[in-house]
Scaffold this active site. Structure first.
Site, short mmCIF file in Angstrom:
data_model
loop_
_atom_site.label_atom_id
_atom_site.label_comp_id
_atom_site.label_asym_id
_atom_site.label_seq_id
_atom_site.Cartn_x
_atom_site.Cartn_y
_atom_site.Cartn_z
N GLU A 82 0.77 -1.28 0.13
CA GLU A 82 -0.06 0.02 -0.22
C GLU A 82 0.96 1.00 -0.02
O GLU A 82 1.86 1.32 0.86
CB GLU A 82 -0.94 -0.05 1.22
N LYS A 260 -7.88 -0.42 11.19
CA LYS A 260 -7.13 -0.98 10.11
C LYS A 260 -5.92 0.09 9.90
O LYS A 260 -4.94 -0.41 9.34
CB LYS A 260 -8.12 -0.78 8.63
N ASP A 276 3.52 -14.01 12.25
CA ASP A 276 2.23 -14.70 11.72
C ASP A 276 1.16 -13.32 11.71
O ASP A 276 0.72 -12.99 12.68
CB ASP A 276 1.71 -15.66 12.84
N HIS A 374 -2.02 10.03 -0.07
CA HIS A 374 -2.42 8.83 -0.48
C HIS A 374 -2.21 8.56 -1.87
O HIS A 374 -1.69 7.81 -2.80
CB HIS A 374 -3.53 8.16 0.11
#
Length: 423
Positions: A82, A260, A276, A374
């Site tokens: 991202e 998030k 993990d 972004h």
């Protein structure tokens, strides 16, 4: 080793030059990060990690700069696809750096081995009988991993609950295990398997599930940082970040996106270090719902000096021994770059990255909006996917942003125009 996490002009360097600059700042040998330039693993190595291997997939690994945790600088490897994540974490770390950076604390590295007992006639009596056998149970558990015990870890306590379910009341046993520098899955699963028959005998029931819990709420990491109001953009931006934080605390729809943003940072470091990601994400989201309603993992508040105070508590089950952290060459290089010596230290850095990542997203939302920064970085990805060469990417990206059309078809049109002008 004294790491300097401030590296001026890193963005303007080539990939090879950046790698060299990072190696120099981390005081590593020249070939220390060699796997970052090769993709990390061969087909043969991949074939020994999972089954039915047909290939590999590569993700970009960036380095977050400016981070200070408990007075020590860290250069942090982050694996993510991202755009803006690495740049945002680095910028937010800079904003709190002058006010002491991130302060982190931790509980002991305790994981839970969970054993499910079913078809128990007298669940409450069974619960007490198991607790009466606590010393026997702990002794048997610790026989399963004497190396762990020799390192100061091992089974610490026994807890028993009776849980009403649709199919009747079940007896659930938790063995609390200090796993030291491991993630802990193998150790606690082995203990659960070994203990299940004896626990069923004591309870007068049948053992069913025997596995760790990824709700690692005994392995908590707490971080806080003070973010400079002037560097954030002033009093109004601070106020609006607090308002946005309050919404995330109160509304699950906003909390999901807020969290998030935290996981953008946490998962990128977890993945880069061979840990993990699914276990960590499950644990964090379970923690976000620990009060019965899904809510924000972090909070932002004004402090007396007028700056923004950010705080967060998350469970993090990560390790430095076993699994891909040792089997994957790039994960080993990532650990070397971080220079961490214990799983607790690694987790504190990961939590710190989650907090600064979250602040960066909240600041963008409260100030110019998330799309501006972004999409500027996303434009470079679109330019490359449209066929721009490395020398053309920057020119095409600038045109896309100026036009407000960050689309593949427009990027191809811009490329045709640029190449026509150069012909």
């Amino acid at each position: 080793m004294v790491v300097k996490s401030r590296i001026s002009g890193l963005r303007e360097l080539s990939v090879q030059e950046r790698r060299a600059a990072v190696v120099k700042s981390a005081e590593l040998s020249e070939d220390a990060l060699g796997t970052f330039g090769t993709g990390g693993i061969s087909d043969d190595q991949a074939d020994h990690m999972i089954e039915n291997v047909i290939g590999r997939i590569a993700l970009p690994v960036g380095v977050a700069t400016n981070l200070t945790v408990n007075g020590r600088d860290y250069l942090v490897p982050m694996a993510t696809e991202e755009p803006s994540v690495v740049a945002a974490a680095s910028n937010a770390a800079r904003i709190c750096r002058g006010l002491g950076g991130v302060h982190a604390t931790a509980t002991a590295p305790v994981m839970i081995a969970q054993i499910q007992l079913v078809e128990v006639d007298n669940p409450e009596a069974a619960r007490l009988k198991i607790l009466e056998a606590r010393e026997e149970i702990l002794e048997k558990a610790n026989l399963q991993d004497q190396v762990l015990v020799s390192l100061g870890g091992g089974a610490l306590d026994v807890q028993v609950r009776t849980v009403p379910t649709r199919s009747g009341e079940q007896v659930i046993v938790h063995i609390l295990v200090d796993v030291r520098d491991a993630m802990g899955a193998n150790a606690v699963n082995t203990m659960a398997e070994a203990l299940a028959p004896r626990l069923a005998e004591i309870a007068g029931g049948r053992p069913l599930l025997r596995i760790l819990s990824n709700k690692a709420d005994r392995r908590l990491f707490r971080v806080r940082a003070e973010f400079d109001a002037a560097l954030l953009g002033g009093e109004e931006v601070v106020r609006d970040i607090v308002l946005a934080s309050d919404l995330a605390a109160a509304d699950s729809y906003r909390a999901a996106t807020h969290n998030k943003g935290i996981m953008n940072g946490i998962s990128a470091v977890v993945l880069a270090t061979g840990n993990d990601t699914r276990a960590v994400e499950a644990g964090c989201h379970a923690h976000a719902a620990r009060h019965g309603v899904y809510s924000a993992l972090s909070r932002f508040e004004h402090n007396a000096a007028g700056h923004l105070e950010g705080t967060m508590e998350v469970p993090l089950a990560v390790g430095l021994v076993g699994g891909a952290t040792r089997a994957h060459p790039t994960a080993r290089d990532a650990i070397s770059l971080l220079g961490v010596e214990t799983a607790t230290e690694l987790s504190q850095v990961i939590a710190a990255v989650g907090l600064v990542q979250n602040l960066a997203a909240c600041r963008a939302l409260a100030a110019e909006g998330i799309q501006r920064g972004h999409m500027t970085l996303h434009a470079r990805t679109v330019a490359a996917s449209a066929g721009a060469t490395p020398a053309e990417v920057a020119q095409v990206a600038v045109r896309l942003v100026q036009a407000g059309r960050i689309k593949d078809d427009y990027a191809r049109d811009v490329l045709v125009e640029l190449r026509g002008a150069q012909a």
